[in-house]
Design an enzyme around this catalytic site. Sequence first.
Site: not given
Length: 245
Positions: A174, A192
């Site tokens: 990320r 996520n």
Amino acid sequence: MAFVDSDNESAFQVQVVKNDLRSIIPPKEAILAELEKHGYPENDVFGIKLALEEALTNAVKHGNANDPGKQVTVRYNINPEKAILIVRDEGAGFYPEDVPDCTCSDRLPVPSGRGIMLMKAYMDKICYRDKGREVYFMKRRSIDNDSVPSLDPTKGLIRRTICFGGKVQGVGFRFNAESIASRFTITGYVRNLSDGRVELVAEGDKAELDRFQKAVEQSMNGHIDHVHSEDSDPSGDFLSFRITR
């Protein structure tokens, strides 16, 4: 004649100025002169000037917090078809989505947030990059002088939802995607999922999204087993790209 890519930011004119309101006047005047040279309609010039003044003032006062040791960088490319401007500060950054909606009844007396709303209204595209330290905005030249603020900021854009499978959580996926996004004119988020995948949602031009997706996949290639990508209509809800839950 060689093709000149008007979106190639490495070829933009650049001015780096001190962080004070007097120093931002020269780049503003240079940009207005370029608009005049290309014969932009009066209403276009009004909207671009308004957005530019908001971006420059925000960079000095809010981004750089009036710190005289910091600088403001202005990059721009203006041609007969469109004007692209980029204003960057050296501050801590912010997420524009976190700025309260200034149109809510309890926020009407508060001036903060109105600049972002006006920039969205008058520009054809606006995107905050690098965690809000840099704002990119673009205005297409109107056919005549009867132009009005854009009613459809998503025109020409698409939404892409990408799900990455493999060993993609706990490996900085990320944060890497957010860092890569700062190099592209795209908005959205990455998060996520509970099933172990990473979901990335981005809005922008198709070509820009293609380049962004390729960069993410190349950067995290050793962790990705499979990718599912789907395009749809954009929502226009995003102003930046960020990590979310």
